[in-house]
Design a protein around this motif. Structure first.
Motif, PDB file in Angstrom:
ATOM      1  N   LEU A  24       1.101  -1.274   0.044  1.00 44.99           N
ATOM      2  CA  LEU A  24       0.042   0.047  -0.098  1.00 44.99           C
ATOM      3  C   LEU A  24       0.750   1.274   0.104  1.00 44.99           C
ATOM      4  O   LEU A  24       0.492   2.224  -0.636  1.00 44.99           O
ATOM      5  CB  LEU A  24      -1.189  -0.056   1.080  1.00 44.99           C
ATOM      6  N   ALA A  25       1.845   1.356   0.830  1.00 46.00           N
ATOM      7  CA  ALA A  25       2.933   2.470   0.764  1.00 46.00           C
ATOM      8  C   ALA A  25       3.535   2.742  -0.684  1.00 46.00           C
ATOM      9  O   ALA A  25       3.670   3.815  -0.752  1.00 46.00           O
ATOM     10  CB  ALA A  25       3.963   2.137   1.870  1.00 46.00           C
ATOM     11  N   ARG A  26       3.711   1.656  -1.427  1.00 41.00           N
ATOM     12  CA  ARG A  26       4.147   1.840  -2.494  1.00 41.00           C
ATOM     13  C   ARG A  26       3.353   2.595  -3.541  1.00 41.00           C
ATOM     14  O   ARG A  26       3.671   3.241  -4.573  1.00 41.00           O
ATOM     15  CB  ARG A  26       5.055   0.554  -3.286  1.00 41.00           C
ATOM     16  N   GLU A  27       2.178   2.483  -3.283  1.00 41.68           N
ATOM     17  CA  GLU A  27       1.058   3.222  -4.310  1.00 41.68           C
ATOM     18  C   GLU A  27       1.227   4.739  -4.038  1.00 41.68           C
ATOM     19  O   GLU A  27       1.034   5.492  -4.685  1.00 41.68           O
ATOM     20  CB  GLU A  27      -0.291   2.893  -3.982  1.00 41.68           C
ATOM     21  N   VAL A  28       1.589   5.109  -2.736  1.00 42.78           N
ATOM     22  CA  VAL A  28       1.838   6.352  -2.304  1.00 42.78           C
ATOM     23  C   VAL A  28       2.871   6.906  -3.003  1.00 42.78           C
ATOM     24  O   VAL A  28       3.297   7.876  -3.694  1.00 42.78           O
ATOM     25  CB  VAL A  28       1.922   6.821  -0.804  1.00 42.78           C
ATOM     26  N   MET A  29       4.078   6.066  -2.932  1.00 38.67           N
ATOM     27  CA  MET A  29       5.434   6.328  -3.339  1.00 38.67           C
ATOM     28  C   MET A  29       5.265   6.709  -5.036  1.00 38.67           C
ATOM     29  O   MET A  29       6.066   7.370  -5.648  1.00 38.67           O
ATOM     30  CB  MET A  29       6.329   5.012  -3.070  1.00 38.67           C
ATOM     31  N   GLU A  30       4.469   5.901  -5.735  1.00 42.38           N
ATOM     32  CA  GLU A  30       4.448   5.773  -7.255  1.00 42.38           C
ATOM     33  C   GLU A  30       4.042   7.404  -7.455  1.00 42.38           C
ATOM     34  O   GLU A  30       4.703   7.835  -8.503  1.00 42.38           O
ATOM     35  CB  GLU A  30       3.450   4.901  -7.511  1.00 42.38           C
ATOM     36  N   ILE A  31       3.061   7.759  -6.783  1.00 47.08           N
ATOM     37  CA  ILE A  31       2.663   9.309  -7.064  1.00 47.08           C
ATOM     38  C   ILE A  31       3.539  10.291  -6.782  1.00 47.08           C
ATOM     39  O   ILE A  31       3.983  10.959  -7.546  1.00 47.08           O
ATOM     40  CB  ILE A  31       1.339   9.521  -6.097  1.00 47.08           C
ATOM     41  N   HIS A  32       4.582  10.191  -5.546  1.00 44.04           N
ATOM     42  CA  HIS A  32       5.573  11.179  -5.251  1.00 44.04           C
ATOM     43  C   HIS A  32       6.363  10.915  -6.474  1.00 44.04           C
ATOM     44  O   HIS A  32       7.024  11.728  -6.834  1.00 44.04           O
ATOM     45  CB  HIS A  32       6.293  10.657  -4.118  1.00 44.04           C
ATOM     46  N   GLU A  33       6.848   9.877  -6.834  1.00 41.85           N
ATOM     47  CA  GLU A  33       7.744   9.516  -7.879  1.00 41.85           C
ATOM     48  C   GLU A  33       7.334  10.306  -9.376  1.00 41.85           C
ATOM     49  O   GLU A  33       8.145  10.730  -9.974  1.00 41.85           O
ATOM     50  CB  GLU A  33       8.233   8.128  -7.977  1.00 41.85           C
ATOM     51  N   LYS A  34       6.017   9.995  -9.663  1.00 43.25           N
ATOM     52  CA  LYS A  34       5.518  10.731 -10.821  1.00 43.25           C
ATOM     53  C   LYS A  34       5.691  11.929 -10.773  1.00 43.25           C
ATOM     54  O   LYS A  34       5.818  12.711 -11.651  1.00 43.25           O
ATOM     55  CB  LYS A  34       4.200  10.174 -11.043  1.00 43.25           C
ATOM     56  N   GLU A  35       5.503  12.672  -9.627  1.00 40.69           N
ATOM     57  CA  GLU A  35       5.556  14.187  -9.529  1.00 40.69           C
ATOM     58  C   GLU A  35       7.023  14.596  -9.171  1.00 40.69           C
ATOM     59  O   GLU A  35       7.256  15.996  -8.810  1.00 40.69           O
ATOM     60  CB  GLU A  35       4.457  14.483  -8.270  1.00 40.69           C
ATOM     61  N   GLY A  36       8.086  13.702  -9.132  1.00 39.83           N
ATOM     62  CA  GLY A  36       9.220  14.348  -9.338  1.00 39.83           C
ATOM     63  C   GLY A  36       9.953  14.358  -8.016  1.00 39.83           C
ATOM     64  O   GLY A  36      11.032  14.842  -7.671  1.00 39.83           O
ATOM     65  N   VAL A  37       9.300  13.577  -6.890  1.00 36.21           N
ATOM     66  CA  VAL A  37       9.761  13.527  -5.563  1.00 36.21           C
ATOM     67  C   VAL A  37      10.672  12.544  -5.686  1.00 36.21           C
ATOM     68  O   VAL A  37      10.556  11.444  -5.837  1.00 36.21           O
ATOM     69  CB  VAL A  37       8.770  13.545  -4.562  1.00 36.21           C
ATOM     70  N   GLU A  38      11.866  12.699  -4.917  1.00 31.14           N
ATOM     71  CA  GLU A  38      12.934  11.681  -4.526  1.00 31.14           C
ATOM     72  C   GLU A  38      12.537  10.896  -3.469  1.00 31.14           C
ATOM     73  O   GLU A  38      12.265  11.266  -2.464  1.00 31.14           O
ATOM     74  CB  GLU A  38      14.446  12.182  -4.382  1.00 31.14           C
ATOM     75  N   THR A  39      12.268   9.576  -3.864  1.00 33.72           N
ATOM     76  CA  THR A  39      11.581   8.652  -2.837  1.00 33.72           C
ATOM     77  C   THR A  39      12.572   7.557  -2.147  1.00 33.72           C
ATOM     78  O   THR A  39      13.334   7.099  -3.201  1.00 33.72           O
ATOM     79  CB  THR A  39      10.031   8.064  -3.056  1.00 33.72           C
ATOM     80  N   GLU A  40      12.277   7.054  -1.079  1.00 34.23           N
ATOM     81  CA  GLU A  40      13.068   5.773  -0.618  1.00 34.23           C
ATOM     82  C   GLU A  40      12.249   5.293   0.399  1.00 34.23           C
ATOM     83  O   GLU A  40      11.278   5.948   1.347  1.00 34.23           O
ATOM     84  CB  GLU A  40      14.226   6.270   0.137  1.00 34.23           C
ATOM     85  N   ILE A  41      11.979   3.893   0.312  1.00 31.84           N
ATOM     86  CA  ILE A  41      11.130   3.019   1.402  1.00 31.84           C
ATOM     87  C   ILE A  41      12.447   2.005   1.914  1.00 31.84           C
ATOM     88  O   ILE A  41      13.116   1.456   1.350  1.00 31.84           O
ATOM     89  CB  ILE A  41      10.075   2.239   0.748  1.00 31.84           C
TER      90      ILE A  41
END
Length: 205
Positions: A24-41
């Motif tokens: 479920l967290a990766r669904e949030v992560m995908e939106i962040h990445e799509k919007e250009g946010v550098e992400t890490e889990i």
């Protein structure tokens, strides 16, 4: 403006074991990445974290590694499974250690968690998601994080034994809408705080 997002998964599982909370967290992560946010889990359980209320307990304590990532992030999201209606013991340990680090200050003399935004992701087979979210979001707010509106997304199945999140079609409208609100509201407020940090007057340590 570049943003960094960190998701701390407090699953009780280790390594590559499948985690419903991470799914479920990766669904949030995908939106962040799509919007250009550098992400890490990362999985908190994969680190040797000692009990205590200090930023570094020494003797092999690996919490300082996580703390450095938190310091570098603009958005910090805690993911947790729900056990007996509560957040995981790993989530409790993480928040205790963050609390023990809240006496550290930024260059303005504020707690180091000022001007960072928080959110929560929760999954479980029974009720407890709102209680878990309330506990985590209050804990983050109390140590200096800013909490935007609607930054808790969760999924819970029927009471008793049953399918977990990854065993379903993941097509719950409520959960999907809250994934979007969590992702976009954390980004929006993080950008505001990046451009207009909270003034130090009245809230230094």
């Amino acid at each position: 403006m570049a943003l960094k997002s960190l998701i701390l998964n407090t699953t009780l599982k280790y390594g590559e074991d499948e985690s419903n909370t991470e799914a479920l967290a990766r669904e949030v992560m995908e939106i962040h990445e799509k919007e250009g946010v550098e992400t890490e889990i990362l999985r908190v359980n994969d680190y040797n974290i000692k009990y205590g209320i200090a930023d570094d307990m020494g003797d092999g304590d690996e919490f300082p590694q996580i703390l450095e990532k938190v310091k570098a992030a603009d958005i910090v999201i805690i993911g947790t499974p729900i056990w007996l209606g509560e957040k995981s013991s790993v989530a409790t340990l993480l928040i205790e250690r963050l609390y023990g680090s809240s006496s550290l200050t930024n260059d303005k003399g504020q707690a180091i968690f000022y001007n960072k935004v928080g959110g929560v992701v929760a999954t479980g087979n029974e009720d407890g998601a709102k209680h878990v979210s309330q506990s985590i979001l209050y804990g983050l707010s109390h140590i200096g994080f800013t909490i935007p509106p609607n930054v808790d997304t969760y999924w819970v199945g029927e009471a008793g034994p049953g399918p977990s999140y990854m065993d379903t079609d993941r097509d719950n409208d409520f959960t999907k809408s809250h994934v979007k609100m969590l992702a976009y509201n954390t980004m929006h407020l993080a950008r505001i705080l990046k451009e207009n940090p909270i003034p130090a007057r009245g809230n230094t340590m």
